[in-house]
Design an enzyme around this catalytic site. Structure first.
Site, PDB file in Angstrom:
ATOM      1  N   ASP A 185       0.863  -1.186   0.000  1.00 59.05           N
ATOM      2  CA  ASP A 185       0.000   0.000   0.000  1.00 59.05           C
ATOM      3  C   ASP A 185       0.895   1.229   0.000  1.00 59.05           C
ATOM      4  O   ASP A 185       1.760   1.377   0.871  1.00 59.05           O
ATOM      5  CB  ASP A 185      -0.907  -0.013   1.233  1.00 59.05           C
ATOM      6  CG  ASP A 185      -1.927   1.106   1.193  1.00 59.05           C
ATOM      7  OD1 ASP A 185      -1.533   2.253   1.472  1.00 59.05           O
ATOM      8  OD2 ASP A 185      -3.097   0.841   0.907  1.00 59.05           O
ATOM      9  N   GLU A 205      -4.551   2.470  -4.173  1.00 52.53           N
ATOM     10  CA  GLU A 205      -3.104   2.516  -4.076  1.00 52.53           C
ATOM     11  C   GLU A 205      -2.555   1.187  -3.561  1.00 52.53           C
ATOM     12  O   GLU A 205      -1.479   1.151  -2.988  1.00 52.53           O
ATOM     13  CB  GLU A 205      -2.666   3.672  -3.157  1.00 52.53           C
ATOM     14  CG  GLU A 205      -3.098   3.581  -1.685  1.00 52.53           C
ATOM     15  CD  GLU A 205      -4.431   4.253  -1.426  1.00 52.53           C
ATOM     16  OE1 GLU A 205      -5.209   4.382  -2.391  1.00 52.53           O
ATOM     17  OE2 GLU A 205      -4.688   4.638  -0.278  1.00 52.53           O
TER      18      GLU A 205
END
Length: 557
Positions: A423, A466
């Site tokens: 992430d 993301e």
């Protein structure tokens, strides 16, 4: 019609009188004209929504939007549906309705409806976390309206989006203008929201000033007795007193927050209150209670982050559907062109049989062109479905299929299989402060580094805004951790100046393997997510391995 308009004017200011008027009108429903029946249906739907009977309200609004000839009433029904979808956090449905509203927004002639549409669009985008869009529409509302209440709402929404975008400081004169506008409109709750924004900016810099302005407004807010805003103020005061080391007062207001805000356990006020209680118990050396409260804080914070991810994903899905719809329209245009050509050919055949061969040739060419364009369109649609358009990696759905096949094959061979979840750290801040173009550059760079660092046959996909995931066949947990560390180092060494901005690019990694998680793809990804979540909350830019129910931090910056 005058009686219906009278009921309409009472619906938000005096609901009991509105209900009485509506019940009186129901007796005469059979005498209504078609336009009056539509108007009555709209008011009935509003009555359901005010009572929280959202399913009945949505059904009535939807029927009205698809049947009425009154364009203004149709738009009001769609706006009301957007409001309900926002309350129910059905973001994909809300965005679908919003897209239809935005298409007709420039053509709205009724001033009141146009003003209401701008307000609802700005509120929806702010609630969705799309603050730049919220700022744009709230600014349009500020420039358009001269209604005191709408001006107050516009300035409150504009301030909210500016604060989330971090483009305003606590000393800006915009706060005073907004507070003056809301007080002149006698809007206590919105005034309190604006003062809360300013208080939050002062909180860590000058807690004594934050305390003064929060306590002054709290007395006025208590008379309004609006629970969500009271919870916001109690949580702010608890954090202020913690910063001032007045621990007993911090404890008192944290407890008040949780009591006032029972319906929203993962809200920002509750997260802040749990953190204050954790610091309080730690200060008092009551480690048992400190641990209990910290667990609640972690759970609430994770739920809050998950909600943000859900909103972001909903927005991305809506964007993807918009592109897909445009592709379908283009395909229909091509088909219409072919039909027109066919019609012309039929007319030519009747006019002159000698042109038959030429006509057939034109038809063949036309159909061939249509077939080629159709094939190209299908190819583009398949590309959109299987690959992420921004990074070129597998999309979430296609990644799941390929990864499941890789895991099943490894299980048959008895070979190890590992999963890495990464992430991008502080991506929202990059996106909001440096712009979406820089955010896209960052995601594309992460994808490039992943492809360059991994073996060609590894399964790599972008599974969220993301978030990126790897499934590594015939790869041990130790090798997967080393690969994750190589990726982590490579990202920190990226020169970001080519994006037009200098910023730190890093990511948090979670690693799981069949050794601890078995050969179930969902479990492998879930455990990697847990490890990544711990890496994120222990300082970011780290690699953590999941092992038998606990995450072991193995490498860090």
């Amino acid at each position: 019609m005058p009686l219906l308009k009278e009921a309409d004017s009472l619906r938000s200011s005096d609901f009991s009188s509105f209900t009485e008027k509506l019940n009186a009108l129901k007796v005469h429903e059979q005498e209504f004209s078609l336009e009056e029946k539509d108007y009555f249906l709209y008011l009935t739907a509003y009555q359901h929504s005010f009572r929280g009977e959202f399913e009945q309200a949505i059904n009535l609004y939807d029927n009205l939007a698809n049947s009425t000839r009154d364009e203004n009433l149709k738009l009001r029904a769609k706006l009301s549906m957007v409001n309900i979808y926002a309350v129910n956090q059905e973001w994909v449905k809300g965005l679908a309705q919003l897209r239809a509203i935005l298409e007709v927004l420039p053509n709205i002639e009724d001033k009141k409806t146009y003003e209401n549409a701008l307000a609802i669009v700005a509120v929806f985008y702010n609630n969705l976390g799309q603050y730049q869009l919220g700022k744009n529409y709230s600014q349009q509302l500020m420039d358009f309206t001269d209604n005191p209440r709408s001006q107050c709402l516009a300035q409150q929404l504009n301030l909210q989006s500016r604060i989330k975008l971090e483009i305003i400081d606590e000393k800006s004169d915009i706060f005073e203008k907004a507070i003056t506008a809301c007080r002149s409109a006698n809007e206590t709750v919105m005034t309190s929201a604006i003062i809360a924004y300013q208080t939050e900016l002062y909180l860590n810099k000058q807690p004594d000033i934050a305390q003064k302005i929060a306590e002054e407004q709290l007395a006025e807010l208590k008379r309004a007795n609006y629970a969500p805003m009271l919870a916001q103020y109690y949580s702010l005061l608890s954090k202020i007193y913690l910063n001032l080391k007045k621990y007993s007062m911090a404890f008192e207001y944290a407890e008040k927050t949780l009591k006032e805000n029972k319906q929203a356990p993962s809200s920002e006020p509750n997260i802040r209150a749990y953190y204050v209680l954790y610091e309080y118990y730690r200060e008092k050396s009551n480690l048992s209670l400190a641990l209990d409260v910290y667990i609640k804080y972690s759970e609430a914070d994770k739920a809050y982050l998950d909600e943000i991810k859900t909103k972001t994903l909903a927005f991305q899905i809506a964007e993807h559907q918009s592109i897909e719809q445009q592709n379908k329209i283009a395909l229909l245009d091509e088909q219409n062109k072919v039909l027109k050509v066919q019609q012309q050919l039929d007319q030519a055949e009747a006019f002159n049989n000698r042109l038959l061969i030429a006509a057939l040739l034109c038809a063949a060419l036309g159909l061939g062109s249509w077939g080629w364009h159709s094939w190209q369109s299908q190819k583009r649609l398949r590309q959109l479905a299987e690959y992420d358009s921004l990074t070129g990696l597998f999309s979430r759905g296609h990644f799941s299929q390929v990864a499941q096949a890789a895991v099943s094959y490894a299980q048959v061979l008895g070979a190890p299989v590992s999963c890495i979840l990464l992430d991008v750290d502080k991506f929202k801040r990059i996106n909001d402060t440096l712009g979406h173009a820089t955010g896209d550059w960052a995601l594309q760079t992460v994808a490039r580094v992943c492809r360059e660092t991994c073996r060609e046959h590894e399964v790599i996909g972008r599974i969220g805004g993301e978030e990126f995931c790897f499934v590594l066949s015939e790869c041990s947990e130790e090798n997967a951790a080393q690969l994750a560390e190589s990726l982590r180092r490579a990202l920190t060494e990226v020169d970001t100046s080519s994006s037009g901005h200098d910023f730190n690019l890093s990511a948090s990694f979670g690693v799981s393997s069949s050794n601890s998680s078995g050969y179930d793809l969902a479990v492998l990804m879930q455990n990697a997510d847990r490890a990544m979540y711990d890496a994120k909350h222990s300082g970011r830019n780290k690699v953590c391995i999941y092992q038998d129910g606990e995450q072991e931090e193995v490498l860090q910056s």
